[in-house]
Design a protein around this motif. Structure first.
Motif, PDB file in Angstrom:
ATOM      1  N   CYS A  48       0.838  -1.194   0.000  1.00  0.00           N
ATOM      2  CA  CYS A  48       0.000   0.000   0.000  1.00  0.00           C
ATOM      3  C   CYS A  48       0.869   1.237   0.000  1.00  0.00           C
ATOM      4  CB  CYS A  48      -0.978   0.016   1.171  1.00  0.00           C
ATOM      5  SG  CYS A  48      -0.204   0.054   2.778  1.00  0.00           S
ATOM      6  N   SER A  49       0.245   2.329  -0.425  1.00  0.00           N
ATOM      7  CA  SER A  49       0.925   3.616  -0.502  1.00  0.00           C
ATOM      8  C   SER A  49      -0.038   4.677  -0.023  1.00  0.00           C
ATOM      9  CB  SER A  49       1.343   3.898  -1.952  1.00  0.00           C
ATOM     10  OG  SER A  49       1.731   5.240  -2.112  1.00  0.00           O
ATOM     11  N   SER A  50       0.390   5.431   0.976  1.00  0.00           N
ATOM     12  CA  SER A  50      -0.465   6.480   1.519  1.00  0.00           C
ATOM     13  C   SER A  50      -0.151   7.797   0.851  1.00  0.00           C
ATOM     14  CB  SER A  50      -0.249   6.600   3.033  1.00  0.00           C
ATOM     15  OG  SER A  50      -0.945   7.707   3.536  1.00  0.00           O
ATOM     16  N   SER A  51      -1.179   8.513   0.453  1.00  0.00           N
ATOM     17  CA  SER A  51      -0.972   9.819  -0.159  1.00  0.00           C
ATOM     18  C   SER A  51      -0.678  10.883   0.892  1.00  0.00           C
ATOM     19  CB  SER A  51      -2.209  10.212  -0.963  1.00  0.00           C
ATOM     20  OG  SER A  51      -3.331  10.312  -0.101  1.00  0.00           O
ATOM     21  N   LYS A  52      -1.117  10.642   2.123  1.00  0.00           N
ATOM     22  CA  LYS A  52      -1.011  11.671   3.167  1.00  0.00           C
ATOM     23  C   LYS A  52       0.419  11.868   3.655  1.00  0.00           C
ATOM     24  CE  LYS A  52      -5.731  11.358   4.936  1.00  0.00           C
ATOM     25  NZ  LYS A  52      -6.275  10.529   3.868  1.00  0.00           N
ATOM     26  N   ASN A  53       1.146  10.771   3.831  1.00  0.00           N
ATOM     27  CA  ASN A  53       2.495  10.904   4.374  1.00  0.00           C
ATOM     28  C   ASN A  53       3.529  10.146   3.556  1.00  0.00           C
ATOM     29  OD1 ASN A  53       1.898   8.278   4.999  1.00  0.00           O
ATOM     30  ND2 ASN A  53       2.030   8.513   7.224  1.00  0.00           N
ATOM     31  N   SER A  54       3.123   9.726   2.363  1.00  0.00           N
ATOM     32  CA  SER A  54       4.030   9.024   1.444  1.00  0.00           C
ATOM     33  C   SER A  54       4.573   7.721   2.006  1.00  0.00           C
ATOM     34  CB  SER A  54       5.202   9.926   1.052  1.00  0.00           C
ATOM     35  OG  SER A  54       4.733  11.104   0.432  1.00  0.00           O
ATOM     36  N   SER A  55       3.910   7.177   3.008  1.00  0.00           N
ATOM     37  CA  SER A  55       4.384   5.911   3.574  1.00  0.00           C
ATOM     38  C   SER A  55       3.967   4.743   2.687  1.00  0.00           C
ATOM     39  CB  SER A  55       3.823   5.715   4.980  1.00  0.00           C
ATOM     40  OG  SER A  55       2.417   5.586   4.930  1.00  0.00           O
ATOM     41  N   THR A  56       4.723   3.692   2.779  1.00  0.00           N
ATOM     42  CA  THR A  56       4.401   2.450   2.089  1.00  0.00           C
ATOM     43  C   THR A  56       4.501   1.295   3.074  1.00  0.00           C
ATOM     44  OG1 THR A  56       6.687   2.143   1.382  1.00  0.00           O
ATOM     45  CG2 THR A  56       5.215   3.264  -0.159  1.00  0.00           C
ATOM     46  N   GLU A  57       3.840   0.225   2.730  1.00  0.00           N
ATOM     47  CA  GLU A  57       3.874  -0.968   3.569  1.00  0.00           C
ATOM     48  C   GLU A  57       3.789  -2.185   2.662  1.00  0.00           C
ATOM     49  OE1 GLU A  57       1.053  -0.868   6.743  1.00  0.00           O
ATOM     50  OE2 GLU A  57       1.271  -2.999   7.221  1.00  0.00           O
ATOM     51  N   TYR A  58       4.484  -3.240   3.049  1.00  0.00           N
ATOM     52  CA  TYR A  58       4.500  -4.453   2.246  1.00  0.00           C
ATOM     53  C   TYR A  58       4.246  -5.663   3.125  1.00  0.00           C
ATOM     54  CZ  TYR A  58       6.729  -1.525  -1.281  1.00  0.00           C
ATOM     55  OH  TYR A  58       7.005  -0.538  -2.198  1.00  0.00           O
ATOM     56  N   ALA A  59       3.590  -6.633   2.548  1.00  0.00           N
ATOM     57  CA  ALA A  59       3.471  -7.914   3.225  1.00  0.00           C
ATOM     58  C   ALA A  59       4.847  -8.559   3.296  1.00  0.00           C
ATOM     59  CB  ALA A  59       2.501  -8.818   2.470  1.00  0.00           C
TER      60      ALA A  59
END
Length: 121
Positions: A48-59
């Motif tokens: 996933c990629s958040s537009s609010k804080n440019s964070s990403t997360e991966y399984a």
């Protein structure tokens, strides 16, 4: 409103890039998640990629092999998948939500049609 594309048949060790495009919403303002569902399995969050804080997360199963990225001008989000294995075979979906990045499907409001990725020799 969302459409995932780019799936296909690829050999183990190969790469694919999936695209998520939107027709009626500006993806720059949405958190975008990629999910997949293999036959007989539950849907699982991949990236996933958040537009609010440019964070990403991966399984954990894809970390280091998959990369999520955005192209604001094209209103698209991509999932670059490298070093693919047969365990990556699934229908891949993109989804848009207002919450910060997370790999839980309930965080997302809009879902596109999936694209099938088959990893096989």
């Amino acid at each position: 409103q969302l459409q995932a594309s780019g799936g296909g048949l690829v050999r183990p060790g190969g790469s694919l890039r999936l695209s998520c495009a939107a027709s009626e919403i500006d993806l720059n303002y949405w958190t975008i998640g990629w999910f997949r569902q293999a036959p007989g399995n539950e849907r699982e969050g991949v990236a996933c990629s958040s537009s609010k804080n440019s964070s990403t997360e991966y399984a954990s199963s894809v970390k280091g092999r998959f990369t999520i990225s955005r192209d604001g001008a094209k209103n698209a989000v991509f999932l670059q998948m490298n070093s693919l294995t047969p365990e990556d075979t699934a229908v891949y979906y993109c989804a848009a939500g207002v919450y910060l990045c997370g790999l839980v499907s309930s965080r997302y409001e809009y879902w596109g049609r999936g694209t099938l990725v088959t990893v096989s020799s």
